[in-house]
Design a protein around this motif. Sequence first.
Motif, PDB file in Angstrom:
ATOM      1  N   PHE A 322       0.735  -1.112   0.010  1.00  0.00           N
ATOM      2  CA  PHE A 322      -0.055   0.057  -0.037  1.00  0.00           C
ATOM      3  C   PHE A 322       0.932   1.196   0.086  1.00  0.00           C
ATOM      4  CE2 PHE A 322      -2.533   3.325   2.114  1.00  0.00           C
ATOM      5  CZ  PHE A 322      -3.771   3.223   1.220  1.00  0.00           C
ATOM      6  N   ALA A 323       1.762   1.258   0.767  1.00  0.00           N
ATOM      7  CA  ALA A 323       2.686   2.552   1.024  1.00  0.00           C
ATOM      8  C   ALA A 323       3.517   2.811  -0.358  1.00  0.00           C
ATOM      9  CB  ALA A 323       3.733   2.314   2.173  1.00  0.00           C
ATOM     10  N   LYS A 324       4.113   1.512  -1.115  1.00  0.00           N
ATOM     11  CA  LYS A 324       4.771   1.850  -1.984  1.00  0.00           C
ATOM     12  C   LYS A 324       3.955   2.161  -3.201  1.00  0.00           C
ATOM     13  CE  LYS A 324       8.488  -1.335  -1.822  1.00  0.00           C
ATOM     14  NZ  LYS A 324       8.681  -2.800  -1.457  1.00  0.00           N
ATOM     15  N   ALA A 325       2.679   1.824  -3.079  1.00  0.00           N
ATOM     16  CA  ALA A 325       1.611   2.158  -4.371  1.00  0.00           C
ATOM     17  C   ALA A 325       1.344   3.635  -3.907  1.00  0.00           C
ATOM     18  CB  ALA A 325       0.499   1.255  -4.308  1.00  0.00           C
ATOM     19  N   VAL A 326       1.044   4.186  -2.922  1.00  0.00           N
ATOM     20  CA  VAL A 326       0.738   5.596  -2.650  1.00  0.00           C
ATOM     21  C   VAL A 326       2.073   6.304  -3.136  1.00  0.00           C
ATOM     22  CG1 VAL A 326       0.401   7.581  -0.804  1.00  0.00           C
ATOM     23  CG2 VAL A 326      -0.703   5.129  -0.699  1.00  0.00           C
ATOM     24  N   ALA A 327       3.132   6.056  -2.934  1.00  0.00           N
ATOM     25  CA  ALA A 327       4.417   6.689  -3.291  1.00  0.00           C
ATOM     26  C   ALA A 327       4.333   6.817  -4.753  1.00  0.00           C
ATOM     27  CB  ALA A 327       5.498   6.217  -2.662  1.00  0.00           C
ATOM     28  N   LYS A 328       4.057   5.900  -5.481  1.00  0.00           N
ATOM     29  CA  LYS A 328       4.169   5.504  -6.692  1.00  0.00           C
ATOM     30  C   LYS A 328       3.448   6.518  -7.483  1.00  0.00           C
ATOM     31  CE  LYS A 328       4.346   1.997 -10.205  1.00  0.00           C
ATOM     32  NZ  LYS A 328       3.846   0.792 -10.684  1.00  0.00           N
ATOM     33  N   ARG A 329       2.169   6.651  -7.034  1.00  0.00           N
ATOM     34  CA  ARG A 329       1.056   7.402  -7.579  1.00  0.00           C
ATOM     35  C   ARG A 329       1.556   8.807  -7.692  1.00  0.00           C
ATOM     36  NH1 ARG A 329      -4.590   5.739  -8.234  1.00  0.00           N
ATOM     37  NH2 ARG A 329      -4.327   3.781  -7.610  1.00  0.00           N
ATOM     38  N   LEU A 330       2.377   9.270  -6.313  1.00  0.00           N
ATOM     39  CA  LEU A 330       2.604  10.540  -6.171  1.00  0.00           C
ATOM     40  C   LEU A 330       3.548  11.041  -7.008  1.00  0.00           C
ATOM     41  CD1 LEU A 330       2.285  10.914  -2.370  1.00  0.00           C
ATOM     42  CD2 LEU A 330       1.008  12.004  -3.945  1.00  0.00           C
ATOM     43  N   GLU A 331       4.540  10.083  -7.532  1.00  0.00           N
ATOM     44  CA  GLU A 331       5.606   9.901  -8.173  1.00  0.00           C
ATOM     45  C   GLU A 331       5.063  10.109  -9.809  1.00  0.00           C
ATOM     46  OE1 GLU A 331       9.008   7.536  -7.540  1.00  0.00           O
ATOM     47  OE2 GLU A 331       9.828   7.993  -9.592  1.00  0.00           O
ATOM     48  N   LEU A 369      -1.437  13.983  -1.021  1.00  0.00           N
ATOM     49  CA  LEU A 369      -1.105  12.559  -0.377  1.00  0.00           C
ATOM     50  C   LEU A 369      -2.532  12.146   0.010  1.00  0.00           C
ATOM     51  CD1 LEU A 369       0.478  10.636   1.380  1.00  0.00           C
ATOM     52  CD2 LEU A 369       1.004  12.265   2.930  1.00  0.00           C
ATOM     53  N   ALA A 370      -3.448  12.930   0.523  1.00  0.00           N
ATOM     54  CA  ALA A 370      -4.835  12.608   0.834  1.00  0.00           C
ATOM     55  C   ALA A 370      -5.547  11.827  -0.437  1.00  0.00           C
ATOM     56  CB  ALA A 370      -5.650  13.727   1.310  1.00  0.00           C
ATOM     57  N   TRP A 371      -5.115  12.482  -1.677  1.00  0.00           N
ATOM     58  CA  TRP A 371      -5.714  12.023  -2.684  1.00  0.00           C
ATOM     59  C   TRP A 371      -5.388  10.595  -2.882  1.00  0.00           C
ATOM     60  CZ3 TRP A 371      -2.740  10.890  -6.934  1.00  0.00           C
ATOM     61  CH2 TRP A 371      -3.615  10.504  -8.126  1.00  0.00           C
ATOM     62  N   ALA A 372      -3.826  10.709  -2.905  1.00  0.00           N
ATOM     63  CA  ALA A 372      -3.345   9.263  -3.274  1.00  0.00           C
ATOM     64  C   ALA A 372      -3.824   8.022  -2.373  1.00  0.00           C
ATOM     65  CB  ALA A 372      -1.817   9.381  -3.408  1.00  0.00           C
ATOM     66  N   ALA A 375      -7.210   7.341  -3.339  1.00  0.00           N
ATOM     67  CA  ALA A 375      -7.313   6.614  -4.646  1.00  0.00           C
ATOM     68  C   ALA A 375      -6.859   4.949  -4.509  1.00  0.00           C
ATOM     69  CB  ALA A 375      -6.359   7.221  -5.628  1.00  0.00           C
ATOM     70  N   GLU A 376      -5.809   4.892  -3.647  1.00  0.00           N
ATOM     71  CA  GLU A 376      -5.356   3.466  -3.508  1.00  0.00           C
ATOM     72  C   GLU A 376      -6.272   2.680  -2.547  1.00  0.00           C
ATOM     73  OE1 GLU A 376      -3.259   0.909  -4.446  1.00  0.00           O
ATOM     74  OE2 GLU A 376      -2.837   3.142  -5.177  1.00  0.00           O
ATOM     75  N   ILE A 377      -7.038   3.257  -1.527  1.00  0.00           N
ATOM     76  CA  ILE A 377      -7.774   2.506  -0.983  1.00  0.00           C
ATOM     77  C   ILE A 377      -9.046   2.020  -1.829  1.00  0.00           C
ATOM     78  CG2 ILE A 377      -9.673   2.619   0.704  1.00  0.00           C
ATOM     79  CD1 ILE A 377      -7.415   2.398   2.343  1.00  0.00           C
ATOM     80  N   ALA A 378      -9.445   2.821  -2.594  1.00  0.00           N
ATOM     81  CA  ALA A 378     -10.372   2.499  -3.559  1.00  0.00           C
ATOM     82  C   ALA A 378      -9.942   1.433  -4.734  1.00  0.00           C
ATOM     83  CB  ALA A 378     -10.819   3.703  -4.426  1.00  0.00           C
ATOM     84  N   ALA A 379      -8.756   1.416  -5.059  1.00  0.00           N
ATOM     85  CA  ALA A 379      -8.017   0.712  -6.032  1.00  0.00           C
ATOM     86  C   ALA A 379      -7.983  -0.771  -5.144  1.00  0.00           C
ATOM     87  CB  ALA A 379      -6.623   1.140  -6.440  1.00  0.00           C
ATOM     88  N   GLN A 380      -7.711  -0.815  -4.068  1.00  0.00           N
ATOM     89  CA  GLN A 380      -7.311  -1.809  -3.317  1.00  0.00           C
ATOM     90  C   GLN A 380      -8.740  -2.601  -3.440  1.00  0.00           C
ATOM     91  OE1 GLN A 380      -5.285  -1.965   0.830  1.00  0.00           O
ATOM     92  NE2 GLN A 380      -7.131  -1.594   0.946  1.00  0.00           N
ATOM     93  N   SER A 381     -10.129  -2.087  -3.176  1.00  0.00           N
ATOM     94  CA  SER A 381     -11.121  -2.664  -3.020  1.00  0.00           C
ATOM     95  C   SER A 381     -11.666  -3.158  -4.603  1.00  0.00           C
ATOM     96  CB  SER A 381     -12.120  -2.039  -2.139  1.00  0.00           C
ATOM     97  OG  SER A 381     -11.946  -0.659  -2.231  1.00  0.00           O
ATOM     98  N   VAL A 382     -11.270  -2.536  -5.552  1.00  0.00           N
ATOM     99  CA  VAL A 382     -11.657  -2.992  -6.693  1.00  0.00           C
ATOM    100  C   VAL A 382     -10.693  -4.342  -7.055  1.00  0.00           C
ATOM    101  CG1 VAL A 382     -11.270  -2.568  -9.214  1.00  0.00           C
ATOM    102  CG2 VAL A 382     -12.378  -0.699  -7.785  1.00  0.00           C
ATOM    103  N   ALA A 383      -9.676  -4.298  -6.747  1.00  0.00           N
ATOM    104  CA  ALA A 383      -8.631  -5.430  -6.785  1.00  0.00           C
ATOM    105  C   ALA A 383      -9.194  -6.652  -6.043  1.00  0.00           C
ATOM    106  CB  ALA A 383      -7.388  -5.221  -6.631  1.00  0.00           C
ATOM    107  N   ALA A 384      -9.793  -6.561  -5.042  1.00  0.00           N
ATOM    108  CA  ALA A 384     -10.116  -7.477  -3.935  1.00  0.00           C
ATOM    109  C   ALA A 384     -11.294  -8.486  -4.657  1.00  0.00           C
ATOM    110  CB  ALA A 384     -10.353  -6.939  -2.566  1.00  0.00           C
TER     111      ALA A 384
END
Length: 384
Positions: A322-331, A369-372, A375-384
């Motif tokens: 999760f942390a990596k994905a957030v950092a990746k989105r911001l990058e 950061l709040a946006w990312a 977005a990642e919480i949402a992406a996670q539930s789609v993937a699950a």
Amino acid sequence: MATQQPAIRPANPRFSSGPCAKPPTFDVSKLANAALGRSHRAAIGKDKLKAAIENTREILGIPADYKIGIVPASDTGAVEMSLWSLLGQRKVEMLAWESFGAGWVTDVVKQLKIDAEVKTADYGQIVDLASVDFNNDVVFTWNGTTAGVRVPNGDWIADDRDGLTICDATSAAFAMDLPWDKLDVTTFSWQKVLGGEGAHGMLILSPRAVERLESYTPAWPLPKIFRMTKGGKLIEGIFTGATINTPSMLAVEDYLFGLDWAKSVGGLQGLIARADANAQAVFDFCDANDWIANLAEDDATRSNTSVCLKFNDARIQDGAKFAKAVAKRLEAENIALDIGAYRDAPAGLRIWCGGTVETADVQAMLPWLAWAFEAEIAAQSVAA
Ligand SMILES: Cc1ncc(COP(=O)(O)O)c(C=O)c1O
């Protein structure tokens, strides 16, 4: 569904904890006066190296009787030449609460094979500073860059100590008050708080450290780049700009530029105020959002340079991913570069807040950061 992206972007997305962002006024054209293609032993080169030393002394308020040297191999070189040159005469205490401090423990215990007393704390915590015995030589890191935990001040260091204090201050110098009377050996590198270049380290020695160097010869061999004495006397040249081996004159010019910039923002107190304002913006963001928290458990030990953050949300399935994905989105959005937690540290983010970073950029980055996160919480539930 991802939340809407914030309207404002940071002007500079560089929040790396080293090499750190260049000063805001930096441009490569500012290095045009570098003594390139000249000998570093010629007057022009030596004068620049000397200016680097003396401007460092002035900005950091280093006493006139302390020696300041420019040494090879960045902060690591400065720390290791101190450990190899000074330790072994008396008992050693090693204090570590993150990856770099742990690295110095390995040097002392496994390489030098010194039977040291090792005190460690988990990421986010600090060792019991009140328990330190200053009859011993004490090795510690002022600011643990990979944990975002620093010593609160130097009050715990005995004035009447018999041992030496050896302090890795690489992510503290130019951002925190360093009490020189408590520090016998202090090290830092150019690539950190002033946003300089890698490769060169600074080594600052108190008169007591010099006395140890001149009166004690370690039992182990010392390579040339660690040797600070000749015939039992300090090699004074190292501390006046005659470096042990060849420095990069481009990096020297860049460091001189950083020092000039530091003066232009009010010197050390100006730099501390800038770092404090940046870090406070992140602290306030953590206070306002219960899904993110400072890794440092005690506010008194929170870093104002390498601010480390952890996510706190029951919906997160795999913390590291999760942390990596957030950092990746911001990058990917060019909002924040290089903010993933250090490889040995707990999963999370690390936001560099040293003085070369503009507070407006930290403030602009945080809503992203709040946006990312959303977005990642949402992406996670789609993937699950
Ligand atoms: C606390 C600490 N010590 C040592 C180092 C190593 O520094 P250098 O790569 O400049 O040798 C770092 C780098 O981030 C650090 O944060």
